[in-house]
Design a protein around this motif. Structure first.
Motif, PDB file in Angstrom:
ATOM      1  N   GLU A  94      31.739  -9.582  69.960  1.00 12.64           N
ATOM      2  CA  GLU A  94      31.259  -9.534  71.280  1.00 12.64           C
ATOM      3  C   GLU A  94      30.409  -8.182  71.520  1.00 12.64           C
ATOM      4  O   GLU A  94      30.516  -7.332  70.931  1.00 12.64           O
ATOM      5  CB  GLU A  94      32.378  -9.691  72.309  1.00 12.64           C
ATOM      6  N   VAL A  95      29.251  -8.615  72.343  1.00 14.40           N
ATOM      7  CA  VAL A  95      28.277  -7.608  72.545  1.00 14.40           C
ATOM      8  C   VAL A  95      29.078  -6.557  73.568  1.00 14.40           C
ATOM      9  O   VAL A  95      29.811  -6.784  74.151  1.00 14.40           O
ATOM     10  CB  VAL A  95      27.219  -8.317  73.464  1.00 14.40           C
ATOM     11  N   GLY A  96      28.611  -5.233  73.482  1.00 13.19           N
ATOM     12  CA  GLY A  96      29.348  -4.223  74.001  1.00 13.19           C
ATOM     13  C   GLY A  96      30.685  -3.834  73.219  1.00 13.19           C
ATOM     14  O   GLY A  96      31.274  -3.013  73.597  1.00 13.19           O
ATOM     15  N   ALA A  97      30.931  -4.254  71.980  1.00 12.29           N
ATOM     16  CA  ALA A  97      31.909  -3.850  71.084  1.00 12.29           C
ATOM     17  C   ALA A  97      31.471  -3.117  70.034  1.00 12.29           C
ATOM     18  O   ALA A  97      31.843  -3.053  68.974  1.00 12.29           O
ATOM     19  CB  ALA A  97      32.679  -4.924  70.600  1.00 12.29           C
ATOM     20  N   GLU A  98      30.489  -2.100  70.444  1.00 12.23           N
ATOM     21  CA  GLU A  98      29.951  -1.182  69.065  1.00 12.23           C
ATOM     22  C   GLU A  98      30.706  -0.209  68.522  1.00 12.23           C
ATOM     23  O   GLU A  98      30.801  -0.129  67.356  1.00 12.23           O
ATOM     24  CB  GLU A  98      28.709  -0.178  69.773  1.00 12.23           C
ATOM     25  N   THR A  99      32.020   0.104  69.058  1.00 11.34           N
ATOM     26  CA  THR A  99      32.997   0.704  68.562  1.00 11.34           C
ATOM     27  C   THR A  99      33.777   0.142  67.256  1.00 11.34           C
ATOM     28  O   THR A  99      34.171   0.865  66.154  1.00 11.34           O
ATOM     29  CB  THR A  99      33.960   1.314  69.484  1.00 11.34           C
ATOM     30  N   GLY A 100      33.739  -1.267  67.436  1.00  5.92           N
ATOM     31  CA  GLY A 100      34.103  -2.135  66.337  1.00  5.92           C
ATOM     32  C   GLY A 100      33.277  -2.366  64.992  1.00  5.92           C
ATOM     33  O   GLY A 100      33.991  -2.789  64.006  1.00  5.92           O
ATOM     34  N   VAL A 101      32.196  -2.051  65.285  1.00 10.14           N
ATOM     35  CA  VAL A 101      31.122  -2.234  64.251  1.00 10.14           C
ATOM     36  C   VAL A 101      31.486  -1.595  62.859  1.00 10.14           C
ATOM     37  O   VAL A 101      31.601  -2.428  61.687  1.00 10.14           O
ATOM     38  CB  VAL A 101      29.796  -1.918  64.628  1.00 10.14           C
ATOM     39  N   PRO A 102      31.845  -0.385  62.857  1.00  8.95           N
ATOM     40  CA  PRO A 102      32.162   0.181  61.592  1.00  8.95           C
ATOM     41  C   PRO A 102      33.375  -0.183  60.635  1.00  8.95           C
ATOM     42  O   PRO A 102      33.272  -0.417  59.611  1.00  8.95           O
ATOM     43  CB  PRO A 102      32.481   1.644  61.934  1.00  8.95           C
ATOM     44  N   ALA A 103      34.519  -0.893  61.663  1.00  5.92           N
ATOM     45  CA  ALA A 103      35.634  -1.576  61.046  1.00  5.92           C
ATOM     46  C   ALA A 103      35.209  -2.821  60.506  1.00  5.92           C
ATOM     47  O   ALA A 103      35.583  -3.349  59.520  1.00  5.92           O
ATOM     48  CB  ALA A 103      36.668  -1.647  62.049  1.00  5.92           C
ATOM     49  N   LEU A 104      34.366  -3.627  60.982  1.00  8.51           N
ATOM     50  CA  LEU A 104      33.657  -4.821  60.915  1.00  8.51           C
ATOM     51  C   LEU A 104      32.926  -4.781  59.467  1.00  8.51           C
ATOM     52  O   LEU A 104      33.153  -5.474  58.454  1.00  8.51           O
ATOM     53  CB  LEU A 104      32.569  -5.358  61.854  1.00  8.51           C
ATOM     54  N   VAL A 105      31.977  -3.732  59.469  1.00  7.14           N
ATOM     55  CA  VAL A 105      31.270  -3.524  58.039  1.00  7.14           C
ATOM     56  C   VAL A 105      32.327  -3.156  56.902  1.00  7.14           C
ATOM     57  O   VAL A 105      31.992  -3.514  55.871  1.00  7.14           O
ATOM     58  CB  VAL A 105      30.351  -2.511  58.402  1.00  7.14           C
ATOM     59  N   ALA A 106      33.235  -2.445  57.181  1.00  8.76           N
ATOM     60  CA  ALA A 106      34.119  -1.984  56.287  1.00  8.76           C
ATOM     61  C   ALA A 106      35.007  -3.308  55.383  1.00  8.76           C
ATOM     62  O   ALA A 106      35.327  -3.157  54.515  1.00  8.76           O
ATOM     63  CB  ALA A 106      35.300  -0.941  56.767  1.00  8.76           C
ATOM     64  N   GLU A 107      34.897  -4.291  56.365  1.00 11.85           N
ATOM     65  CA  GLU A 107      35.549  -5.424  55.840  1.00 11.85           C
ATOM     66  C   GLU A 107      34.706  -5.999  54.613  1.00 11.85           C
ATOM     67  O   GLU A 107      35.466  -6.654  53.712  1.00 11.85           O
ATOM     68  CB  GLU A 107      35.477  -6.636  56.626  1.00 11.85           C
ATOM     69  N   LEU A 108      33.544  -5.534  54.286  1.00  9.66           N
ATOM     70  CA  LEU A 108      32.704  -5.948  53.239  1.00  9.66           C
ATOM     71  C   LEU A 108      33.075  -5.213  51.949  1.00  9.66           C
ATOM     72  O   LEU A 108      32.685  -5.483  50.780  1.00  9.66           O
ATOM     73  CB  LEU A 108      31.217  -5.723  53.701  1.00  9.66           C
ATOM     74  N   ASP A 109      33.747  -4.113  52.046  1.00  7.73           N
ATOM     75  CA  ASP A 109      34.098  -3.312  50.946  1.00  7.73           C
ATOM     76  C   ASP A 109      35.591  -3.931  50.178  1.00  7.73           C
ATOM     77  O   ASP A 109      35.935  -3.352  48.989  1.00  7.73           O
ATOM     78  CB  ASP A 109      34.476  -1.990  51.320  1.00  7.73           C
ATOM     79  N   GLY A 110      35.905  -4.863  50.729  1.00  3.99           N
ATOM     80  CA  GLY A 110      37.140  -5.903  50.052  1.00  3.99           C
ATOM     81  C   GLY A 110      36.848  -6.484  48.665  1.00  3.99           C
ATOM     82  O   GLY A 110      35.549  -6.217  48.323  1.00  3.99           O
ATOM     83  N   PRO A 111      37.714  -7.038  48.240  1.00  2.00           N
ATOM     84  CA  PRO A 111      37.362  -7.812  46.965  1.00  2.00           C
ATOM     85  C   PRO A 111      36.029  -8.941  47.326  1.00  2.00           C
ATOM     86  O   PRO A 111      35.964  -9.431  48.548  1.00  2.00           O
ATOM     87  CB  PRO A 111      38.575  -8.803  46.664  1.00  2.00           C
ATOM     88  N   ILE A 112      35.462  -9.297  46.354  1.00  2.00           N
ATOM     89  CA  ILE A 112      34.346 -10.135  46.237  1.00  2.00           C
ATOM     90  C   ILE A 112      34.800 -11.612  47.115  1.00  2.00           C
ATOM     91  O   ILE A 112      35.692 -12.074  46.374  1.00  2.00           O
ATOM     92  CB  ILE A 112      33.570 -10.419  45.106  1.00  2.00           C
ATOM     93  N   ASP A 113      34.257 -11.934  48.082  1.00  2.00           N
ATOM     94  CA  ASP A 113      34.671 -13.270  48.606  1.00  2.00           C
ATOM     95  C   ASP A 113      33.666 -14.251  48.853  1.00  2.00           C
ATOM     96  O   ASP A 113      32.669 -14.178  49.704  1.00  2.00           O
ATOM     97  CB  ASP A 113      35.241 -13.140  50.134  1.00  2.00           C
ATOM     98  N   ASP A 114      33.365 -15.210  47.869  1.00  2.00           N
ATOM     99  CA  ASP A 114      32.132 -16.114  47.581  1.00  2.00           C
ATOM    100  C   ASP A 114      32.387 -17.041  48.942  1.00  2.00           C
ATOM    101  O   ASP A 114      31.219 -17.513  49.252  1.00  2.00           O
ATOM    102  CB  ASP A 114      32.691 -16.847  46.406  1.00  2.00           C
TER     103      ASP A 114
END
Length: 94
Positions: free
Chosen positions: A2-22
């Motif tokens: 949701e817009v206004g949830a900028e504090t959650g953006v780092p955790a969201l991007v951190a999800e990319l560091d998990g195993p490769i998910d095709d």
């Protein structure tokens, strides 16, 4: 996210560091008011597109650091479309 949830953006991007998910290789934020979306991919690319305007061509950035992904996504979450448009986007998805 949701817009206004900028504090959650780092955790969201951190999800990319998990195993490769095709099946789910990206995370994204959307500005519901303008229908702009920024998607970040595990391979280090960002895609900017407008969900409601088929005449607006998608754009992308390559080799983006996780910190830059967070910065760009926060720009969208804040609704600063002018700053978002000023970035050095390349045409298309890749």
């Amino acid at each position: 996210m949701e817009v206004g949830a900028e504090t959650g953006v780092p955790a969201l991007v951190a999800e990319l560091d998990g195993p490769i998910d095709d099946e789910h290789p990206d995370v994204s934020v959307t500005d519901d008011g303008s229908s702009w979306i920024v998607s970040a991919f595990q391979d280090g690319s960002l895609v900017l597109e407008n969900l409601d305007d088929g005449d607006v061509q998608p754009r992308h950035l390559r080799d983006v650091s996780r910190a830059e992904m967070i910065r760009v996504m926060v720009i969208l979450v804040r609704g600063d479309l002018t700053a978002l448009q000023r970035l050095d986007w390349l045409s298309g998805y890749n």
